[in-house]
Write a protein that holds these residues in place. Structure first.
Motif, PDB file in Angstrom:
ATOM      1  N   ARG A   1      30.041 -71.099  21.365  1.00  0.00           N
ATOM      2  CA  ARG A   1      29.206 -71.767  20.352  1.00  0.00           C
ATOM      3  C   ARG A   1      29.851 -71.804  18.974  1.00  0.00           C
ATOM      4  O   ARG A   1      29.385 -72.528  18.092  1.00  0.00           O
ATOM      5  N   GLY A   2      30.901 -71.026  18.759  1.00  0.00           N
ATOM      6  CA  GLY A   2      31.531 -71.012  17.441  1.00  0.00           C
ATOM      7  C   GLY A   2      32.480 -69.853  17.311  1.00  0.00           C
ATOM      8  O   GLY A   2      32.700 -69.087  18.257  1.00  0.00           O
ATOM      9  N   PRO A   3      33.045 -69.661  16.121  1.00  0.00           N
ATOM     10  CA  PRO A   3      33.961 -68.541  15.907  1.00  0.00           C
ATOM     11  C   PRO A   3      33.215 -67.221  15.888  1.00  0.00           C
ATOM     12  O   PRO A   3      31.986 -67.178  15.812  1.00  0.00           O
ATOM     13  N   VAL A   4      33.952 -66.143  15.954  1.00  0.00           N
ATOM     14  CA  VAL A   4      33.405 -64.805  15.784  1.00  0.00           C
ATOM     15  C   VAL A   4      33.745 -64.341  14.369  1.00  0.00           C
ATOM     16  O   VAL A   4      34.867 -64.518  13.901  1.00  0.00           O
ATOM     17  N   LEU A   5      32.766 -63.752  13.689  1.00  0.00           N
ATOM     18  CA  LEU A   5      32.979 -63.217  12.353  1.00  0.00           C
ATOM     19  C   LEU A   5      32.994 -61.698  12.410  1.00  0.00           C
ATOM     20  O   LEU A   5      32.027 -61.079  12.864  1.00  0.00           O
ATOM     21  N   VAL A   6      34.088 -61.094  11.958  1.00  0.00           N
ATOM     22  CA  VAL A   6      34.185 -59.639  11.840  1.00  0.00           C
ATOM     23  C   VAL A   6      33.926 -59.284  10.386  1.00  0.00           C
ATOM     24  O   VAL A   6      34.595 -59.797   9.481  1.00  0.00           O
ATOM     25  N   ALA A   7      32.944 -58.415  10.147  1.00  0.00           N
ATOM     26  CA  ALA A   7      32.573 -58.016   8.787  1.00  0.00           C
ATOM     27  C   ALA A   7      32.852 -56.531   8.601  1.00  0.00           C
ATOM     28  O   ALA A   7      32.205 -55.688   9.228  1.00  0.00           O
ATOM     29  N   GLY A   8      33.827 -56.227   7.755  1.00  0.00           N
ATOM     30  CA  GLY A   8      34.153 -54.843   7.446  1.00  0.00           C
ATOM     31  C   GLY A   8      33.341 -54.382   6.251  1.00  0.00           C
ATOM     32  O   GLY A   8      33.537 -54.859   5.138  1.00  0.00           O
ATOM     33  N   LEU A   9      32.420 -53.447   6.463  1.00  0.00           N
ATOM     34  CA  LEU A   9      31.509 -52.987   5.418  1.00  0.00           C
ATOM     35  C   LEU A   9      31.998 -51.662   4.837  1.00  0.00           C
ATOM     36  O   LEU A   9      32.560 -50.840   5.552  1.00  0.00           O
ATOM     37  N   GLY A  10      31.770 -51.461   3.545  1.00  0.00           N
ATOM     38  CA  GLY A  10      32.123 -50.175   2.963  1.00  0.00           C
ATOM     39  C   GLY A  10      32.831 -50.301   1.632  1.00  0.00           C
ATOM     40  O   GLY A  10      32.836 -51.361   0.998  1.00  0.00           O
TER      41      GLY A  10
ATOM     42  N   ALA B   1      37.245 -65.111  12.388  1.00  0.00           N
ATOM     43  CA  ALA B   1      37.335 -64.958  10.935  1.00  0.00           C
ATOM     44  C   ALA B   1      36.941 -63.535  10.577  1.00  0.00           C
ATOM     45  O   ALA B   1      36.254 -62.851  11.345  1.00  0.00           O
ATOM     46  N   SER B   2      37.379 -63.068   9.413  1.00  0.00           N
ATOM     47  CA  SER B   2      37.067 -61.708   9.005  1.00  0.00           C
ATOM     48  C   SER B   2      36.834 -61.657   7.506  1.00  0.00           C
ATOM     49  O   SER B   2      37.459 -62.398   6.738  1.00  0.00           O
ATOM     50  N   VAL B   3      35.926 -60.787   7.095  1.00  0.00           N
ATOM     51  CA  VAL B   3      35.615 -60.624   5.680  1.00  0.00           C
ATOM     52  C   VAL B   3      35.386 -59.146   5.402  1.00  0.00           C
ATOM     53  O   VAL B   3      34.816 -58.436   6.230  1.00  0.00           O
ATOM     54  N   ALA B   4      35.881 -58.678   4.252  1.00  0.00           N
ATOM     55  CA  ALA B   4      35.602 -57.311   3.798  1.00  0.00           C
ATOM     56  C   ALA B   4      34.425 -57.385   2.842  1.00  0.00           C
ATOM     57  O   ALA B   4      34.579 -57.762   1.679  1.00  0.00           O
ATOM     58  N   ALA B   5      33.240 -57.066   3.354  1.00  0.00           N
ATOM     59  CA  ALA B   5      32.016 -57.138   2.537  1.00  0.00           C
ATOM     60  C   ALA B   5      31.834 -55.799   1.840  1.00  0.00           C
ATOM     61  O   ALA B   5      31.133 -54.915   2.337  1.00  0.00           O
ATOM     62  N   GLU B   6      32.466 -55.644   0.686  1.00  0.00           N
ATOM     63  CA  GLU B   6      32.460 -54.352   0.011  1.00  0.00           C
ATOM     64  C   GLU B   6      31.164 -54.134  -0.762  1.00  0.00           C
ATOM     65  O   GLU B   6      30.257 -54.958  -0.750  1.00  0.00           O
ATOM     66  N   VAL B   7      31.091 -53.000  -1.451  1.00  0.00           N
ATOM     67  CA  VAL B   7      29.831 -52.541  -2.017  1.00  0.00           C
ATOM     68  C   VAL B   7      29.372 -53.392  -3.196  1.00  0.00           C
ATOM     69  O   VAL B   7      30.161 -54.042  -3.878  1.00  0.00           O
TER      70      VAL B   7
ATOM     71  N   GLN C   1      26.471 -69.024   7.081  1.00  0.00           N
ATOM     72  CA  GLN C   1      25.987 -70.384   6.822  1.00  0.00           C
ATOM     73  C   GLN C   1      27.135 -71.375   6.749  1.00  0.00           C
ATOM     74  O   GLN C   1      26.991 -72.542   7.122  1.00  0.00           O
ATOM     75  N   SER C   2      28.293 -70.905   6.276  1.00  0.00           N
ATOM     76  CA  SER C   2      29.443 -71.797   6.120  1.00  0.00           C
ATOM     77  C   SER C   2      30.166 -72.068   7.426  1.00  0.00           C
ATOM     78  O   SER C   2      30.476 -73.217   7.741  1.00  0.00           O
ATOM     79  N   ILE C   3      30.439 -71.018   8.217  1.00  0.00           N
ATOM     80  CA  ILE C   3      31.286 -71.214   9.399  1.00  0.00           C
ATOM     81  C   ILE C   3      30.509 -71.232  10.704  1.00  0.00           C
ATOM     82  O   ILE C   3      31.064 -71.520  11.760  1.00  0.00           O
ATOM     83  N   ARG C   4      29.205 -70.907  10.675  1.00  0.00           N
ATOM     84  CA  ARG C   4      28.344 -70.942  11.865  1.00  0.00           C
ATOM     85  C   ARG C   4      28.944 -70.155  13.027  1.00  0.00           C
ATOM     86  O   ARG C   4      29.269 -70.708  14.079  1.00  0.00           O
ATOM     87  N   PRO C   5      29.097 -68.841  12.890  1.00  0.00           N
ATOM     88  CA  PRO C   5      29.682 -68.063  13.986  1.00  0.00           C
ATOM     89  C   PRO C   5      28.727 -67.920  15.161  1.00  0.00           C
ATOM     90  O   PRO C   5      27.511 -68.072  15.015  1.00  0.00           O
ATOM     91  N   CYS C   6      29.293 -67.603  16.319  1.00  0.00           N
ATOM     92  CA  CYS C   6      28.453 -67.327  17.491  1.00  0.00           C
ATOM     93  C   CYS C   6      27.910 -65.906  17.430  1.00  0.00           C
ATOM     94  O   CYS C   6      26.881 -65.608  18.040  1.00  0.00           O
ATOM     95  N   CYS C   7      28.596 -65.022  16.718  1.00  0.00           N
ATOM     96  CA  CYS C   7      28.115 -63.657  16.541  1.00  0.00           C
ATOM     97  C   CYS C   7      28.879 -63.006  15.401  1.00  0.00           C
ATOM     98  O   CYS C   7      29.903 -63.515  14.941  1.00  0.00           O
ATOM     99  N   VAL C   8      28.367 -61.874  14.965  1.00  0.00           N
ATOM    100  CA  VAL C   8      29.016 -61.058  13.930  1.00  0.00           C
ATOM    101  C   VAL C   8      29.300 -59.686  14.515  1.00  0.00           C
ATOM    102  O   VAL C   8      28.450 -59.103  15.204  1.00  0.00           O
ATOM    103  N   ILE C   9      30.503 -59.186  14.270  1.00  0.00           N
ATOM    104  CA  ILE C   9      30.839 -57.803  14.606  1.00  0.00           C
ATOM    105  C   ILE C   9      30.944 -57.049  13.288  1.00  0.00           C
ATOM    106  O   ILE C   9      31.856 -57.295  12.492  1.00  0.00           O
TER     107      ILE C   9
END
Length: 297
Positions: A100-109, A147-153, A170-178
């Motif tokens: 259904r779309g790309p996978v988004l990896v979100a690194g939190l911290g 795709a990947s993003v570092a969602a920092e504090v 909302q921008s890339i419409r991923p199929c899921c987020v890790i």
């Protein structure tokens, strides 16, 4: 009231059994133990509201890997750990429609606080391919777009992690987020030695006591898989565990103290690489560990 703090479902189950007695049956929860690539695996499934109340965890599947040999860098421990993370995450990804779309990896911290730097460092070790698949499909069309993003504090971005990740969704419409983040354990023996994977989403900052708005399917509109490593123990929780106390008063000292290993910088660096490579192998099953090391070096 038992106020010992843990983010691990397997430890929440242990605490319930300690209070109720080892022979007591925990309603609404199933558990099993097995191995993956020689690494012990504990699976806890919270089945209904009864199980949610008992463990304080939302309904879903929680997989805990014990990474034996990684701390001492035993021979073969790193590739086995990567294989185990990739295989267990791959099993959770079977619930997702990856077409259904790309996978988004979100690194939190927070990169500035070593025990909380797991997410941003995993972001650095994740193979991103969305731009390659989109622009050069002839060469890279066989890869899954990631795709990947570092969602920092919030202190460094002015944004809640959920706001940032939701905007990217909302921008890339991923199929899921890790989503990857640091966690808290009740036990020193599990710090930097276990990985919890779950299909329930995650609350950013929970590991270092800074709970923020949750990232889950309800808030983001897509399935959210969580990957976490315990890097701290709350001081009061550690004291209760060492003393064998069943509970602690809310006013017990140590609530604002977090304990972490002396060599946390080395361990976080090693674990971030294991998680980044494991996530990448789960998303790109056609690539082996040697290929990933070449692409990410």
């Amino acid at each position: 009231m038992d106020l010992r703090r843990t983010d691990l479902a397997m430890e929440a189950r242990e605490l319930w059994q300690e209070r109720a007695g080892q022979a007591a049956e925990l309603p609404g929860v199933q558990a099993e133990e097995r191995e993956r690539a020689g690494m012990p695996v504990t699976v806890v499934r919270v089945l209904d509201k009864t199980g949610e109340r008992a463990l304080g965890k939302p309904r879903g599947t929680y997989i805990t890997l014990t990474l034996e040999g990684v701390e001492t860098r035993a021979d073969g421990a790193f590739p086995r750990a990567v294989e185990a993370v990739a295989a267990e995450l791959g099993a959770l990804l079977e619930q997702v429609d990856l077409d259904r779309g790309p996978v988004l990896v979100a690194g939190l911290g927070n990169r500035a606080i070593t025990p909380d730097a797991i997410g941003p460092l995993v972001h650095d070790c994740t193979l991103v391919t969305r731009h390659l698949v989109g622009r050069m499909p002839e060469q890279f069309g066989h890869l899954r777009p990631v795709a990947s993003v570092a969602a920092e504090v919030m202190g460094s971005t002015g944004l809640e992690s959920r706001e940032l990740v939701a905007s990217v969704c909302q921008s890339i419409r991923p199929c899921c987020v890790i989503a990857v983040d640091a966690l808290a354990s009740r036990s020193l023996g599990r710090l930097c030695r276990t990985v919890q994977l779950a299909d329930t989403g995650i609350s950013p900052g929970s590991g270092v006591g800074n709970h923020r708005a949750a990232l889950d399917q309800e808030s983001l509109g897509v399935p959210v898989l969580a990957v976490g490593v315990p890097t701290v123990v709350e001081g009061a929780t550690l004291a209760a565990d060492l003393l064998g106390a069943d509970c602690l008063p809310q006013s017990a000292p140590g609530r604002d103290i977090l304990v972490t290993p002396r060599d946390i910088d080395r361990q976080v660096a090693d674990l971030s690489k294991i998680l980044g490579y494991g996530i990448s192998m789960a998303l790109q099953p056609s690539l082996g560990l040697e290929e990933l090391e070449l692409l990410l070096s």
